[in-house]
Design an enzyme around this catalytic site. Structure first.
Site, PDB file in Angstrom:
ATOM      1  N   ARG A  90      -5.492  -0.374  -2.139  1.00 50.11           N
ATOM      2  CA  ARG A  90      -6.322  -1.128  -2.968  1.00 50.11           C
ATOM      3  C   ARG A  90      -5.697  -2.205  -3.667  1.00 50.11           C
ATOM      4  O   ARG A  90      -5.180  -2.830  -3.530  1.00 50.11           O
ATOM      5  CB  ARG A  90      -6.687  -0.214  -3.958  1.00 50.11           C
ATOM      6  CG  ARG A  90      -7.413  -0.633  -5.538  1.00 50.11           C
ATOM      7  CD  ARG A  90      -7.462   0.749  -6.572  1.00 50.11           C
ATOM      8  NE  ARG A  90      -6.772   0.761  -6.816  1.00 50.11           N
ATOM      9  CZ  ARG A  90      -5.664   0.385  -8.116  1.00 50.11           C
ATOM     10  NH1 ARG A  90      -6.765  -0.918  -8.852  1.00 50.11           N
ATOM     11  NH2 ARG A  90      -4.312   0.398  -8.543  1.00 50.11           N
ATOM     12  N   HIS A  99      -1.434  17.593   1.430  1.00 40.72           N
ATOM     13  CA  HIS A  99      -1.666  17.816  -0.102  1.00 40.72           C
ATOM     14  C   HIS A  99      -1.502  18.993  -0.401  1.00 40.72           C
ATOM     15  O   HIS A  99      -1.682  19.603  -2.059  1.00 40.72           O
ATOM     16  CB  HIS A  99      -2.643  17.567  -0.295  1.00 40.72           C
ATOM     17  CG  HIS A  99      -3.018  15.859  -0.748  1.00 40.72           C
ATOM     18  ND1 HIS A  99      -1.839  14.817  -0.651  1.00 40.72           N
ATOM     19  CD2 HIS A  99      -4.497  15.328   0.082  1.00 40.72           C
ATOM     20  CE1 HIS A  99      -2.355  13.683  -0.142  1.00 40.72           C
ATOM     21  NE2 HIS A  99      -3.669  13.922   0.063  1.00 40.72           N
ATOM     22  N   GLY A 118       1.112   8.090  -2.309  1.00 41.51           N
ATOM     23  CA  GLY A 118       1.092   7.118  -1.359  1.00 41.51           C
ATOM     24  C   GLY A 118       2.006   7.828  -0.064  1.00 41.51           C
ATOM     25  O   GLY A 118       2.202   7.344   1.144  1.00 41.51           O
TER      26      GLY A 118
HETATM   27  P1  PAP Z   1      -3.802   9.879  -0.242  1.00 36.43           P
HETATM   28  O1  PAP Z   1      -3.487  10.438  -0.900  1.00 36.43           O
HETATM   29  O2  PAP Z   1      -5.929  10.193  -0.349  1.00 36.43           O
HETATM   30  O3  PAP Z   1      -4.128   9.985   0.985  1.00 36.43           O
HETATM   31  P2  PAP Z   1      -2.881   7.647  -1.276  1.00 36.43           P
HETATM   32  O4  PAP Z   1      -2.676   6.745   0.148  1.00 36.43           O
HETATM   33  O5  PAP Z   1      -1.169   8.501  -1.632  1.00 36.43           O
HETATM   34  O6  PAP Z   1      -3.789   8.382  -0.982  1.00 36.43           O
HETATM   35  O7  PAP Z   1      -3.255   6.286  -2.343  1.00 36.43           O
HETATM   36  C1  PAP Z   1      -3.045   5.412  -1.883  1.00 36.43           C
HETATM   37  C2  PAP Z   1      -3.084   4.302  -2.924  1.00 36.43           C
HETATM   38  O8  PAP Z   1      -1.310   3.551  -2.322  1.00 36.43           O
HETATM   39  C3  PAP Z   1      -2.629   3.393  -3.565  1.00 36.43           C
HETATM   40  O9  PAP Z   1      -2.802   2.437  -4.664  1.00 36.43           O
HETATM   41  P3  PAP Z   1      -3.312   1.946  -5.629  1.00 36.43           P
HETATM   42  O10 PAP Z   1      -4.636   2.779  -5.653  1.00 36.43           O
HETATM   43  O11 PAP Z   1      -2.004   1.763  -6.892  1.00 36.43           O
HETATM   44  O12 PAP Z   1      -3.793   0.880  -5.293  1.00 36.43           O
HETATM   45  C4  PAP Z   1      -3.044   2.400  -2.118  1.00 36.43           C
HETATM   46  O13 PAP Z   1      -3.174   0.820  -2.349  1.00 36.43           O
HETATM   47  C5  PAP Z   1      -1.899   2.471  -1.972  1.00 36.43           C
HETATM   48  N1  PAP Z   1      -1.281   2.189  -0.544  1.00 36.43           N
HETATM   49  C6  PAP Z   1      -1.647   1.893   0.342  1.00 36.43           C
HETATM   50  N2  PAP Z   1      -0.990   2.131   1.317  1.00 36.43           N
HETATM   51  C7  PAP Z   1      -0.040   1.011   0.794  1.00 36.43           C
HETATM   52  C8  PAP Z   1       1.520   0.951   1.200  1.00 36.43           C
HETATM   53  N3  PAP Z   1       1.447   0.510   3.053  1.00 36.43           N
HETATM   54  N4  PAP Z   1       2.219  -0.436   0.805  1.00 36.43           N
HETATM   55  C9  PAP Z   1       2.437   0.349  -0.743  1.00 36.43           C
HETATM   56  N5  PAP Z   1       1.128   1.015  -1.527  1.00 36.43           N
HETATM   57  C10 PAP Z   1       0.399   1.513  -0.460  1.00 36.43           C
END
Ligand code: PAP
Length: 322
Positions: free
Chosen positions: A288, A134, A73
């Site tokens: 995603r 991270h 997240g």
């Molecule tokens: P990172 O650690 O590489 O930055 P990160 O943002 O933690 O990645 O993880 C991406 C996840 O957060 C994705 O989850 P999913 O694969 O289960 O869909 C992504 O869709 C989700 N995500 C990104 N933006 C948001 C948002 N605004 N609200 C809720 N979930 C989100």
């Protein structure tokens, strides 16, 4: 690494390559191996940035960090923290979040700012600096952890099953790998994910949030989904910028939640196309589904049961449940 890969893998110095050769090494999710450093597994370029940040980063009392293990997240919390801290300066339609991906607004120490190949200059960031990492708590640059420094850390954790699903999709997409479910499942269960073991990363920050609650705020993706307004208000209070009664009355909490929502961010042109400034990862890869429980569509009940059991054992006695 193939040239069609969207991640631009930088060159490492000979000295660093020699240092890497002294570290334990294992196969991880990607083609590049993972190296064990201070108890956690890193890909080489991020380890180089992490060590460089340990050596050079100068913390300021007003610094705010968004910390996480990947796919828990981070993008969402970066957007929320940015929107909260800048809410008096920035309003739609000119809000920076409408024209910049959250990762370009809130750079990672070890991926964007430190290391030989990094293009961004920390000296140019206005105070208070909103940064991200991270890195595990125990490996953060000393000044961030020092009791004499007052900088704050927002940490977000997520249930390991959805994290695994998100991680596997991300690697498949960004690194163009054909990762089998069974293999990625096994790697996560063995603690062999980037910045893993997953549970040790989470436990490190969890313990700090208990010992130093004014320095580390521990959030869960699932809580943010279930009660976003309450969690955003908790973040604002922790950061020392609580919502005033007038702001609440005027709908400011909802405005920030809407701006940072999956639907709004993922629908912006700036996040649908193009690549991140430093790492060159496709911006759309960070959006995603953004749901809780998507693991049910991908993991068998046996896999789910096994991850739950491993994580429950690792967290046992900590008071934390994921
Ligand atoms: P990172 O650690 O590489 O930055 P990160 O943002 O933690 O990645 O993880 C991406 C996840 O957060 C994705 O989850 P999913 O694969 O289960 O869909 C992504 O869709 C989700 N995500 C990104 N933006 C948001 C948002 N605004 N609200 C809720 N979930 C989100």
């Amino acid at each position: 690494m193939s040239s069609s890969n969207s991640f631009q893998w930088p060159q490492l110095s000979q000295d660093f390559k020699e240092f890497l050769s002294t570290l334990p090494r294992e196969k991880g999710f990607a083609k590049e191996p993972l190296y064990l450093y201070q108890g956690f597994w890193y890909e080489d370029v991020f380890l180089e940035g992490a060590i460089s940040s340990q050596e050079h980063f100068q913390a300021e009392d007003s610094d705010v960090f968004v910390a996480s293990t990947p796919k828990c997240g981070t993008t969402w919390l970066k957007a929320i923290a940015f929107a909260l801290l800048n809410r008096r300066r920035n309003q739609a339609p000119d809000h920076p979040l409408l024209s910049n991906n959250p990762h370009d607004l809130v750079p990672y120490l070890e991926m964007d700012l430190y290391g030989e190949n990094k293009a961004l200059d920390i000296a140019l960031f206005p105070s208070p600096r909103l940064l991200a990492t991270h890195m595990p708590y125990s490996s953060l640059p000393k000044l961030i952890r020092s009791s004499g420094t007052k900088c704050k850390i927002l940490y977000v954790a997520r249930n390991p099953k959805d994290t695994l699903v998100s991680m596997r999709h991300f690697y498949t997409r960004v690194r163009m790998l054909d990762l089998m479910w069974a293999e990625s499942f096994k790697l996560l269960c063995e603690g062999l994910s980037g910045y893993g073991p997953f549970w040790d990363h989470i436990l490190g920050y969890w313990k700090q949030s208990l010992e130093n609650p004014d320095r580390v705020l521990f959030l869960k993706y699932e809580d943010m989904k279930a009660r976003p307004a309450a969690e955003v208000r908790r973040v604002a209070e922790f950061l020392g910028c609580p919502f005033s009664a007038e702001e609440v009355e005027a709908g400011e909490v909802d405005r920030i939640l809407e701006l940072c929502s999956f639907e709004v961010l993922s629908g912006l042109e700036v996040n649908k196309k193009g690549k991140l400034m430093v790492t060159g990862v496709d911006k759309s890869a960070f959006f995603r589904r953004g749901e809780v429980g998507d693991w049910k569509n991908h993991l068998s009940p046996e896999m789910a049961e096994r991850i739950d059991r491993i994580v429950a054992e690792k967290l046992s006695g900590s008071g934390l449940f994921l």
